[in-house]
Design an enzyme around this catalytic site. Structure first.
Site, PDB file in Angstrom:
ATOM      1  N   CYS A   1       5.317  -2.713  14.380  1.00 34.92           N
ATOM      2  CA  CYS A   1       6.293  -2.572  13.297  1.00 34.92           C
ATOM      3  C   CYS A   1       7.685  -2.926  13.792  1.00 34.92           C
ATOM      4  CB  CYS A   1       6.270  -1.179  12.711  1.00 34.92           C
ATOM      5  SG  CYS A   1       5.805   0.075  13.875  1.00 34.92           S
TER       6      CYS A   1
ATOM      7  N   GLU B   1       8.575  -9.283   5.939  1.00 34.49           N
ATOM      8  CA  GLU B   1       7.798  -9.204   7.181  1.00 34.49           C
ATOM      9  C   GLU B   1       6.541 -10.057   7.091  1.00 34.49           C
ATOM     10  OE1 GLU B   1       6.070  -5.572   9.941  1.00 34.49           O
ATOM     11  OE2 GLU B   1       5.595  -5.528   7.817  1.00 34.49           O
TER      12      GLU B   1
ATOM     13  N   GLY C   1       0.834  -1.210   0.000  1.00 36.88           N
ATOM     14  CA  GLY C   1       0.000   0.000   0.000  1.00 36.88           C
ATOM     15  C   GLY C   1       0.858   1.246   0.000  1.00 36.88           C
TER      16      GLY C   1
ATOM     17  N   GLU D   1       6.232   4.640   6.575  1.00 40.64           N
ATOM     18  CA  GLU D   1       6.889   3.698   7.480  1.00 40.64           C
ATOM     19  C   GLU D   1       6.252   2.356   7.162  1.00 40.64           C
ATOM     20  OE1 GLU D   1       6.833   1.357  10.127  1.00 40.64           O
ATOM     21  OE2 GLU D   1       6.239   2.767  11.700  1.00 40.64           O
TER      22      GLU D   1
HETATM   23  P1  NAP Z   1      -2.420  -0.957   4.473  1.00 40.23           P
HETATM   24  O1  NAP Z   1      -3.206  -1.993   3.804  1.00 40.23           O
HETATM   25  O2  NAP Z   1      -1.179  -0.518   3.816  1.00 40.23           O
HETATM   26  O3  NAP Z   1      -3.392   0.293   4.671  1.00 40.23           O
HETATM   27  C1  NAP Z   1      -2.953   1.496   5.289  1.00 40.23           C
HETATM   28  C2  NAP Z   1      -3.799   2.649   4.772  1.00 40.23           C
HETATM   29  O4  NAP Z   1      -3.442   2.937   3.416  1.00 40.23           O
HETATM   30  C3  NAP Z   1      -5.289   2.365   4.754  1.00 40.23           C
HETATM   31  O5  NAP Z   1      -5.976   3.556   5.032  1.00 40.23           O
HETATM   32  C4  NAP Z   1      -5.532   1.928   3.316  1.00 40.23           C
HETATM   33  O6  NAP Z   1      -6.834   2.169   2.870  1.00 40.23           O
HETATM   34  C5  NAP Z   1      -4.567   2.805   2.553  1.00 40.23           C
HETATM   35  N1  NAP Z   1      -4.121   2.162   1.313  1.00 40.23           N
HETATM   36  C6  NAP Z   1      -3.388   1.023   1.233  1.00 40.23           C
HETATM   37  N2  NAP Z   1      -3.117   0.747  -0.059  1.00 40.23           N
HETATM   38  C7  NAP Z   1      -3.691   1.724  -0.793  1.00 40.23           C
HETATM   39  C8  NAP Z   1      -3.762   1.984  -2.187  1.00 40.23           C
HETATM   40  N3  NAP Z   1      -3.181   1.180  -3.078  1.00 40.23           N
HETATM   41  N4  NAP Z   1      -4.444   3.075  -2.594  1.00 40.23           N
HETATM   42  C9  NAP Z   1      -5.030   3.887  -1.694  1.00 40.23           C
HETATM   43  N5  NAP Z   1      -5.008   3.683  -0.360  1.00 40.23           N
HETATM   44  C10 NAP Z   1      -4.338   2.618   0.088  1.00 40.23           C
HETATM   45  O7  NAP Z   1      -2.013  -1.361   5.958  1.00 40.23           O
HETATM   46  P2  NAP Z   1      -2.926  -1.865   7.169  1.00 40.23           P
HETATM   47  O8  NAP Z   1      -4.345  -1.997   6.790  1.00 40.23           O
HETATM   48  O9  NAP Z   1      -2.605  -0.976   8.278  1.00 40.23           O
HETATM   49  O10 NAP Z   1      -2.369  -3.298   7.492  1.00 40.23           O
HETATM   50  C11 NAP Z   1      -2.229  -4.273   6.542  1.00 40.23           C
HETATM   51  C12 NAP Z   1      -0.798  -4.762   6.551  1.00 40.23           C
HETATM   52  O11 NAP Z   1       0.111  -3.673   6.727  1.00 40.23           O
HETATM   53  C13 NAP Z   1      -0.450  -5.684   7.675  1.00 40.23           C
HETATM   54  O12 NAP Z   1      -0.762  -7.016   7.396  1.00 40.23           O
HETATM   55  C14 NAP Z   1       1.020  -5.451   7.845  1.00 40.23           C
HETATM   56  O13 NAP Z   1       1.741  -6.254   6.957  1.00 40.23           O
HETATM   57  C15 NAP Z   1       1.241  -4.050   7.468  1.00 40.23           C
HETATM   58  N6  NAP Z   1       1.407  -3.117   8.593  1.00 40.23           N
HETATM   59  C16 NAP Z   1       2.632  -2.667   8.859  1.00 40.23           C
HETATM   60  C17 NAP Z   1       2.797  -1.761   9.869  1.00 40.23           C
HETATM   61  C18 NAP Z   1       4.115  -1.224  10.165  1.00 40.23           C
HETATM   62  O14 NAP Z   1       4.247  -0.606  11.176  1.00 40.23           O
HETATM   63  N7  NAP Z   1       5.069  -1.368   9.332  1.00 40.23           N
HETATM   64  C19 NAP Z   1       1.738  -1.298  10.611  1.00 40.23           C
HETATM   65  C20 NAP Z   1       0.478  -1.762  10.304  1.00 40.23           C
HETATM   66  C21 NAP Z   1       0.334  -2.661   9.264  1.00 40.23           C
HETATM   67  P3  NAP Z   1      -7.866   0.946   2.736  1.00 40.23           P
HETATM   68  O15 NAP Z   1      -8.155   0.550   4.151  1.00 40.23           O
HETATM   69  O16 NAP Z   1      -9.002   1.534   2.019  1.00 40.23           O
HETATM   70  O17 NAP Z   1      -7.160  -0.117   1.980  1.00 40.23           O
END
Ligand code: NAP
Length: 505
Positions: A300, A389, A243, A263
């Site tokens: 994270c 990860e 994302g 991040e």
């Molecule tokens: P995410 O899927 O990356 O989503 C984070 C935010 O970004 C959400 O508001 C999401 O909206 C938006 N987003 C993601 N991809 C997008 C795109 N292509 N276009 C537009 N908006 C987009 O992360 P998450 O929901 O927090 O968690 C999912 C995964 O992220 C976990 O399984 C883990 O691997 C990772 N994570 C990592 C950390 C870290 O600290 N590094 C923290 C939390 C999560 P939508 O909800 O509408 O998709």
């Protein structure tokens, strides 16, 4: 006190609904309907933020500090209701959410103190040298100035401290930048009540209403429109590599590219040095198990990989970790999607060449149980998948043949938020070989501790080379994070009457 969300967006002081809605997916308790975000709402919020910028960016540091403190007070006034809706939506325990609320208000107050001191402005002055030969030098003053409206993406795993009024928002508001938050679908009700607290502070402090907006999601269009909006000047993001990378690329492709402070992810390797392992393998294994399983591993900074040197100590360490993890019960994960990604990641890890399962479990719908795997350093270095990860309580023991191979493993890691040395005095020679490598790989290097606790303070770095973050010069935690939303301006021969107020003080 019970809180029933109304499900609207907050656009520059006005709660706004749309016809279409999406349903929240709480871990327990009732689902609520939330108005679906749209690019039109993003546009309204960004325009209001730009209009507010002209006033807000010229407020005094004392006024902005008072505003940040008022937000903290308003959050505390709603503390019970925030914990109630937050627990329902995320499944995180009450004690964790109460603690996270303290961290959130603490960082708002930390930024208030930080901007009152004024050091962050990095003011520099080279006085004029009119008689210098062969050319005179003009009067030159440098100081940091706010950049404009900032977009913030709330993180799923910290519904308070990395979300609506979290570190990114606090840093941007402290710098003098209005904020547009894209709410996370995993906790829209928590986002709403925190936005209510920010609005109350805007009103009581007389700040321009466009200084803060919350656009709920429900569709990817919202985030895409936000990072592409021409009035948005920077983005703060915590979330997945996929994302984050997609949004980063959109920022780079804009006619006016803007910085994307993402991040994104890390496996936070720990290097277990031989003397430390010889002295306390059991204690280290137990400690690792506790750190890995904490909060269902949804941090994270979760230390997902432990690198050991082959031998009886390494076996004892892995066995102690296995035993510790096997005593951990099932834990509810933040969302169905994160739980599904965890189960898939664990299955992918277990299927890789040379990987042995030391502890494998079945995952229920939204529940995680720990996994522990073991692999040789050679197999690990040959397979990039093993360095990715897996978000959740999953550990991988990487077994090196000797010190040289341990250094080769260190060299093979991608960018990390943290890297840890577990060592005794007699390990210093090997630690000295590893240090220059770990410094290049990680934003924070620890000795004899676990990286999961991230102190919010002046000296913290929560960032690192890609893919830990998209900008290795930045941190998303601690007072240095304000620099992401400032840029230096040099004033040459500028009459005092035209300089910003802060230039003189
Ligand atoms: P995410 O899927 O990356 O989503 C984070 C935010 O970004 C959400 O508001 C999401 O909206 C938006 N987003 C993601 N991809 C997008 C795109 N292509 N276009 C537009 N908006 C987009 O992360 P998450 O929901 O927090 O968690 C999912 C995964 O992220 C976990 O399984 C883990 O691997 C990772 N994570 C990592 C950390 C870290 O600290 N590094 C923290 C939390 C999560 P939508 O909800 O509408 O998709």
């Amino acid at each position: 006190m019970t809180f029933a969300p109304h499900g609207k967006h907050l656009i520059a002081g006005t709660w706004t609904g749309t016809e279409q809605t999406f349903l929240s997916e709480p871990a327990h308790g009732p689902a609520h309907a939330f108005s679906l975000g749209t690019p039109e709402l993003v546009d309204q919020a960004a325009r209001a933020a730009e209009e507010a910028f002209w006033t807000y960016s010229t407020t005094t540091r004392a006024a902005r500090a008072g505003f940040l403190e008022a937000i903290a007070d308003e959050i505390e006034a709603r503390g019970e209701a925030i914990t109630q809706i937050g627990t329902q939506e995320t499944g995180l325990p009450e004690a964790r959410l109460n603690g996270e609320r303290g961290r959130t208000t603490g960082q708002l107050r930390l930024f208030a103190d930080h901007i009152r001191k004024g050091d962050y402005l990095d003011r520099r002055h080279d006085a004029a040298l009119p008689d210098r030969q062969p050319l005179p030098r003009p009067d030159l003053r440098l100081m940091q100035r706010p950049i404009g409206p900032v977009a913030v993406f709330g993180a799923s795993n910290f519904p308070l401290a990395f979300s609506t009024a979290g570190g990114d928002t606090a840093a941007a508001l402290a710098a003098g930048c209005p904020v547009v938050v894209k709410g996370h679908d995993a906790h829209p009700g928590t986002g709403e009540i925190v936005a209510e607290a920010i609005l109350a502070a805007i009103v009581s402090c007389g700040m321009p209403q466009g200084v803060f907006s919350l656009v709920q999601g429900g569709t990817r269009e919202v985030g895409q429109a936000l990072v592409q909006h021409p009035l948005i000047k920077a983005v703060g993001f915590t979330g997945s590599l996929a994302g984050g990378r997609a949004l980063f690329d959109l920022c780079a492709q804009r006619p006016e590219p803007i910085p994307f402070f993402g991040e994104l992810g890390s496996v936070n390797p720990m290097f277990m040095l031989p003397q430390a392992i010889a002295a306390r393998a059991g204690e280290l294994g137990q400690g690792w198990a506790g750190s890995l399983a904490m909060g269902a591993g949804q941090f994270c900074t979760n230390p997902g990989i432990a690198v050991v040197i082959d031998g009886a100590g390494a076996d004892a360490f892995a066995e102690a970790a296995r035993e510790g993890l096997s005593q951990t019960g099932a834990q509810v994960m933040l969302t169905d999607g994160i739980a599904a990604a965890y189960a898939k990641g664990a299955a992918r890890m277990g299927a890789q060449a040379g990987v042995r399962g030391l502890l494998t479990s079945m995952c229920d719908r939204r529940e995680a149980r720990p996994f522990l795997f073991k692999v040789s350093a050679r197999d690990w270095m040959d397979n990039r998948v093993l360095g990715e990860e897996v978000f959740g309580p999953l550990g991988l023991v990487v077994v090196a043949n000797d010190e040289e191979e341990m250094v080769q493993v260190a060299l093979s890691f991608e960018g990390q938020l943290t890297a840890t040395l577990h060592m005794d005095d007699a390990d210093v020679a090997l630690a000295r070989r590893l240090m220059p490598v770990l410094e290049r790989k990680a934003g924070r290097v620890l000795a004899n501790g676990f990286p999961t606790g991230v102190e919010v303070c002046d000296a913290m770095v929560h960032g690192g080379p890609y893919p830990a973050s998209t900008n290795f010069g930045a941190t998303s935690v601690g007072t240095l994070s304000i620099r992401r939303f400032l840029r230096p301006v040099c004033y040459q021969n500028m009459p005092a009457a035209l300089l910003p107020d802060d230039a003189a003080s």
